[in-house]
Design a protein around this motif. Structure first.
Motif, mmCIF file in Angstrom:
data_model
loop_
_atom_site.group_PDB
_atom_site.id
_atom_site.type_symbol
_atom_site.label_atom_id
_atom_site.label_comp_id
_atom_site.label_asym_id
_atom_site.label_seq_id
_atom_site.Cartn_x
_atom_site.Cartn_y
_atom_site.Cartn_z
ATOM 1 N N TRP A 167 0.833 -1.202 0.000
ATOM 2 C CA TRP A 167 0.000 0.000 0.000
ATOM 3 C C TRP A 167 0.868 1.253 0.000
ATOM 4 C CZ3 TRP A 167 -3.825 -2.115 4.162
ATOM 5 C CH2 TRP A 167 -4.821 -2.871 3.536
ATOM 6 N N SER A 168 1.932 1.254 0.778
ATOM 7 C CA SER A 168 2.818 2.428 0.824
ATOM 8 C C SER A 168 3.482 2.678 -0.522
ATOM 9 C CB SER A 168 3.885 2.237 1.900
ATOM 10 O OG SER A 168 3.283 2.233 3.170
ATOM 11 N N ARG B 89 1.151 2.844 6.963
ATOM 12 C CA ARG B 89 0.047 1.931 6.638
ATOM 13 C C ARG B 89 -0.029 0.753 7.598
ATOM 14 N NH1 ARG B 89 -3.496 4.059 2.739
ATOM 15 N NH2 ARG B 89 -2.270 5.387 1.409
ATOM 16 N N TYR B 90 1.105 0.287 8.080
ATOM 17 C CA TYR B 90 1.109 -0.823 9.031
ATOM 18 C C TYR B 90 0.471 -0.393 10.352
ATOM 19 C CZ TYR B 90 2.817 -4.553 12.067
ATOM 20 O OH TYR B 90 2.900 -5.587 12.968
ATOM 21 N N LEU C 236 1.884 -8.846 -3.799
ATOM 22 C CA LEU C 236 1.820 -8.313 -5.162
ATOM 23 C C LEU C 236 0.581 -7.460 -5.387
ATOM 24 C CD1 LEU C 236 2.966 -11.487 -7.118
ATOM 25 C CD2 LEU C 236 4.370 -9.606 -6.221
ATOM 26 N N ALA C 237 -0.497 -7.771 -4.676
ATOM 27 C CA ALA C 237 -1.744 -7.012 -4.806
ATOM 28 C C ALA C 237 -2.543 -7.197 -3.523
ATOM 29 C CB ALA C 237 -2.548 -7.487 -6.010
ATOM 30 N N ALA C 238 -3.327 -6.173 -3.189
ATOM 31 C CA ALA C 238 -4.127 -6.245 -1.962
ATOM 32 C C ALA C 238 -5.277 -5.255 -2.027
ATOM 33 C CB ALA C 238 -3.265 -5.949 -0.740
ATOM 34 N N CYS C 239 -6.270 -5.519 -1.213
ATOM 35 C CA CYS C 239 -7.353 -4.568 -0.972
ATOM 36 C C CYS C 239 -7.936 -4.890 0.392
ATOM 37 C CB CYS C 239 -8.421 -4.628 -2.065
ATOM 38 S SG CYS C 239 -9.374 -6.153 -2.144
ATOM 39 N N ALA D 281 -11.833 -0.806 -0.338
ATOM 40 C CA ALA D 281 -10.856 0.280 -0.222
ATOM 41 C C ALA D 281 -9.437 -0.241 -0.444
ATOM 42 C CB ALA D 281 -10.961 0.918 1.163
ATOM 43 N N HIS D 282 -8.532 0.690 -0.685
ATOM 44 C CA HIS D 282 -7.092 0.403 -0.805
ATOM 45 C C HIS D 282 -6.774 -0.688 -1.825
ATOM 46 C CE1 HIS D 282 -7.049 2.185 3.382
ATOM 47 N NE2 HIS D 282 -6.247 2.981 2.693
ATOM 48 N N VAL D 283 -7.425 -0.669 -2.966
ATOM 49 C CA VAL D 283 -7.103 -1.632 -4.027
ATOM 50 C C VAL D 283 -5.781 -1.211 -4.654
ATOM 51 C CG1 VAL D 283 -7.834 -2.628 -6.230
ATOM 52 C CG2 VAL D 283 -9.549 -2.060 -4.486
#
Length: 196
Positions: free
Chosen positions: A33-34, A45-46, A76-79, A99-101
């Motif tokens: 995310w950062s 973000r943590y 590699l990818a997160a939301c 959120a946060h995709v």
């Protein structure tokens, strides 16, 4: 080729409630995310994820899950998704929020974002009576194309509690699984918390 890339990584998307996610996975997700959102470089973000994990469930913010794709310890990818009670013309509606995709910058354009969002919708929509996900985005065509998202009318009257942060992205979308009440183009939409 997206499929060849994905097959070579031998990974799959996972969904975990934030309250039970392993610390190393949470750190990897926060790092992604950062890197994906450099305009918020001053944010930890943590620490934010840890703080959300400590929140008591409430009507306005509950049951956050993190959805991610990990390969050799690298996210590699997160939301993230969470449940929220919102109001359309003063009628409460329990929805899923997205959120946060994000995909790690060096891995974009390979379908990982689609996979992680698909995992989020599969894990959360149609479960426990949640039939719809409402979220904001700056790239509505991505969600319309990949998830048959419905663009909500720009004529909605957005309302926020005093001091809440508004939505930053221009488009508000809805993804349905099952039936849900229609939303009037002139409805008052009380977000009941910060925009996400």
């Amino acid at each position: 080729d997206k499929k060849k890339y994905q097959n070579n990584l031998t990974m799959m998307a996972e969904s975990v409630p934030t309250k039970t996610i392993q610390e190393d996975v949470l750190r990897a997700v926060a790092k992604t995310w950062s890197e994906a959102f450099p305009t918020a470089a001053d944010r930890d973000r943590y620490a934010e994820a840890l703080a959300r994990r400590e929140l008591e469930d409430s009507d306005s913010f509950a049951e956050e899950w993190i959805h991610y794709i990990l390969s050799e310890g690298v996210c590699l990818a997160a939301c993230r998704t969470f449940l929220r009670i919102v109001f359309f013309d003063d009628k409460p509606r329990r929805i899923l929020a997205l959120a946060h995709v994000a995909s790690l910058p060096g891995h974009r354009g390979k379908g990982l974002g689609v996979e992680v969002v698909r995992e989020a919708f599969d894990a959360r929509l149609g479960v426990g009576g949640i039939q719809e996900c409402i979220f904001c985005t700056g790239i509505p065509t991505y969600y319309i194309k990949n998830f048959k998202a419905e663009l909500l009318p720009s004529t909605l009257q957005l309302e926020y509690p005093s001091g809440a942060k508004p939505f930053h992205d221009a488009a508000i979308l809805r993804v349905l699984r099952g039936d849900s009440e229609p939303i009037s183009s002139t409805a008052r939409f009380n977000v009941n918390g910060d925009g996400w």
